[in-house]
Scaffold this motif. Structure first.
Motif: not given
Ligand SMILES: [Zn+2]
Length: 302
Positions: A154, A173, A179, A181, A266
């Protein structure tokens, strides 16, 4: 006036069990219960929580003596190393599912402690890391939580803002390439326990639904581009958890149970929970109760 506190104690036991209903065909048993039709073994983790006033010794009850001894007598002696189906008479009519074992334990522990003015408030039983049962003494109703995971990428940014502005809000972010998760997901449902299977819902049904609606849908996607809902909203953990909750609400209801809560981790350090109904909020926020340690002696259970 005394303060009211809750205290918790953990105990583990290893036991085998078999989910098998003789009124079903062999194929139906395998289809409904999977590996549990083979009589697997598990190391169960049991948390018990009691609630009451803090006494003159500074305790609700002594976890290291009173509570521990009761658990040794009522839990470890009958269950550790046992084949659950043969342990207690009620398991002859109802399968020893984790939900029904939790009820059977409540029925043995609550009267013992009530005689000492100790109120059992919550039992949590987990046969492995993928399943947790929470029972709070509400007749034949329990919460069941399953654990699963998916991986997704995301980027956190608002299209109306510049990269610099987004970076000030979302930090790294907001970087343009995104990136990923490895998300950990817990889905909690609540419902009546079936008198024959001892289950709130048959696990295969719930797992298949979550796999189909969430895992197959989100796994290995770039959320911002691949999932239309996240074109308009930022795929933060909070918004992903809300999206999962809303996507599961109706299909889970159609299975005959209520969705209670979504928990989404996350990272190992960042976690988010959303409830369907804030009035259904649980007393303890984490999947495993936290332990408390008492240091003063108290009267033994018996
Ligand atoms: Zn993230």
């Amino acid at each position: 006036m005394s303060e009211i506190c809750t205290i918790s104690r953990r105990v583990t036991f290893a036991a085998s069990y078999r989910y098998w209903l003789p009124e079903l065909s062999e194929a139906e048993n395998w289809q409904r219960f999977g590996i549990a039709a083979r009589a697997p073994g598990s190391t169960f983790t049991l948390w018990v929580q009691v609630r009451g006033p803090v006494d003159d010794h500074g305790m609700v009850a002594n976890l290291s003596t009173t509570i521990k001894r009761t658990l040794q007598r009522e839990v470890l002696q009958p269950l550790h190393g046992a084949y659950l189906n043969d342990v207690w008479p009620e398991f002859a009519n109802t399968l020893p599912s984790s939900e029904f074992v939790a009820i059977a334990l409540w029925q043995r522990l609550a009267p013992c402690w009530a005689a000492q003015q100790i109120a059992l408030s919550h039992i949590q039983l987990s046969p492995d890391a993928s399943l947790v049962v929470d029972y709070r003494g509400q007749d034949m109703e329990a919460d069941l939580t399953i654990h699963t995971h998916f991986s997704a990428a995301h980027r956190l940014s608002l299209p109306s803002l510049t990269l610099q502005q987004n970076s000030e809000i979302y930090g790294k972010c907001a970087r343009p390439s995104g990136h990923g998760h490895n998300y950990k997901l817990w889905v909690t449902v609540r419902g009546p326990i079936h008198p024959r299977t001892g289950m709130v819902i048959e696990l295969n049904q719930l797992r298949e639904l979550v796999d189909q609606e969430i895992i197959d849908h989100l796994d290995h996607t770039f959320l911002n581009q691949d999932i239309p809902a996240f074109e308009a909203i930022v795929p933060t953990a909070e918004n992903i958890a809300i999206y999962i909750r809303d996507r599961l609400l109706q299909p889970i209801q159609e299975l005959g149970v209520q969705l209670v809560k979504i928990r989404l981790d996350e990272t190992d350090n960042n976690s988010c929970e959303v409830y369907v109904d804030s009035s259904m909020n649980c007393a303890d926020p984490s999947p495993s109760m936290s332990a408390a340690i008492a240091t003063q002696p108290a009267q033994p259970c018996r």
